[in-house]
Design a protein around this motif. Structure first.
Motif, short mmCIF file in Angstrom:
data_model
loop_
_atom_site.label_atom_id
_atom_site.label_comp_id
_atom_site.label_asym_id
_atom_site.label_seq_id
_atom_site.Cartn_x
_atom_site.Cartn_y
_atom_site.Cartn_z
N ARG A 17 -5.43 -1.41 -8.49
CA ARG A 17 -6.31 -1.17 -7.33
C ARG A 17 -6.72 0.30 -7.22
O ARG A 17 -7.51 0.67 -6.35
N HIS A 18 -6.14 1.16 -8.07
CA HIS A 18 -6.41 2.60 -8.06
C HIS A 18 -6.11 3.21 -6.69
O HIS A 18 -6.79 4.12 -6.22
N GLN A 19 -5.04 2.72 -6.07
CA GLN A 19 -4.63 3.27 -4.78
C GLN A 19 -3.19 2.85 -4.49
O GLN A 19 -2.71 1.84 -4.99
N SER A 69 0.34 -3.27 -9.54
CA SER A 69 -0.69 -3.64 -8.58
C SER A 69 -1.40 -2.41 -8.03
O SER A 69 -2.63 -2.40 -7.86
N ASP A 96 0.82 -1.21 0.00
CA ASP A 96 0.00 0.00 0.00
C ASP A 96 0.85 1.26 0.00
O ASP A 96 0.49 2.28 -0.60
#
Length: 263
Positions: free
Chosen positions: A128-130, A124, A81
């Protein structure tokens, strides 16, 4: 649970960033070359409690090795993330005295190593657009310093990479940031200063080294806020924002200091 992946996470700024995220209860993966230092960092972080920690040894200059290490970390903790590209090296020497191998190594780790690390998580994040990415440049990425030609080249180039990547990533939900730390109290700084030419010390000695914890706090705050550029102190802020205007005056000032050292 947030997965934070930090290259160069076994010591210095990277370790202090890890300490903050572990304290928040996040999953933290550390990547560095030395397994012994990584294991020691893991024990230190886990003793403090909070999040979960894992480590993987890899040289970020080796694209295949760093990709494999990141894949192994993601297998355990899930997709990355937040990526902190903190791995870096510096080998001060006047350009005519530095070997091609030493110069190339700094570019390979500081620039290519960051690009390899980003590439390993970027697809990735886009899917996930984040995701958030922090590239660690240097005050030496804002002005040329004698004895640091290769290092400056690698850190200046990171800014170009960050600006281009930001423009590509932002519309797709991925936030890219870059920071420009000054001299920071780390084990690497002590080794570096022993080899630093006198001309460089005249310039870099103008700013008192920051504590690694203070640098880490500002980096994490910038990531929380989604800011692109992170500067440390008014001098670096002025260089970052007003460089074309102030550079001639800064150059003339330091040229006088350097001439005094060389007499």
């Amino acid at each position: 649970m947030t997965h934070v992946l930090i290259t160069g996470g076994s010591s210095g700024i990277g370790l202090e960033v890890a300490r903050i995220y572990v304290g928040r209860g996040h999953r933290v993966s550390l990547i560095a070359r030395g397994l012994a230092a990584l294991d020691a960092a893991k024990v230190s972080l886990e003793t403090e409690g909070g999040g979960q920690v894992q480590v993987a040894a890899a040289d970020v200059a080796d694209a295949d090795a760093v990709q494999a290490a990141i894949r192994a970390c993601e297998t355990v903790f899930g997709p990355c993330d937040i990526l902190i590209c903190s791995a870096g090296i510096v080998a001060p020497a006047r350009f005519e005295d530095q070997t091609a191998a030493d110069a190339d190594r700094q570019v390979a780790v500081n620039l290519s190593g960051s690009m390899h690390s980003v590439r390993a998580v970027y697809a990735s994040m886009l899917a996930r657009h984040q995701g958030r990415i922090m590239l660690v440049s240097s005050g030496a990425g804002l002005m040329g310093i004698p004895g640091y030609a290769a290092y400056c080249a690698s850190k200046f180039a990171l800014r170009g990479f960050a600006e281009a990547l930001r423009s590509e990533a932002k519309p797709r939900g991925v936030v890219v940031s870059i920071c420009f730390p000054p001299d920071t109290q780390t084990p690497q700084l002590e080794r570096e200063r022993a080899a630093r030419p006198a001309e460089a010390e005249v310039i870099m000695g103008q700013v008192k080294p920051w504590k690694a914890e203070a640098v880490a706090r500002q980096m994490v705050r910038a990531l929380d806020q989604g800011r692109f550029e992170v500067y440390f102190g008014l001098t670096l802020l002025a260089l970052g924002r007003l460089a074309p205007l102030v550079r001639p005056f800064v150059d003339r000032y330091f040229d006088r200091l350097i001439r005094g050292v060389q007499r």
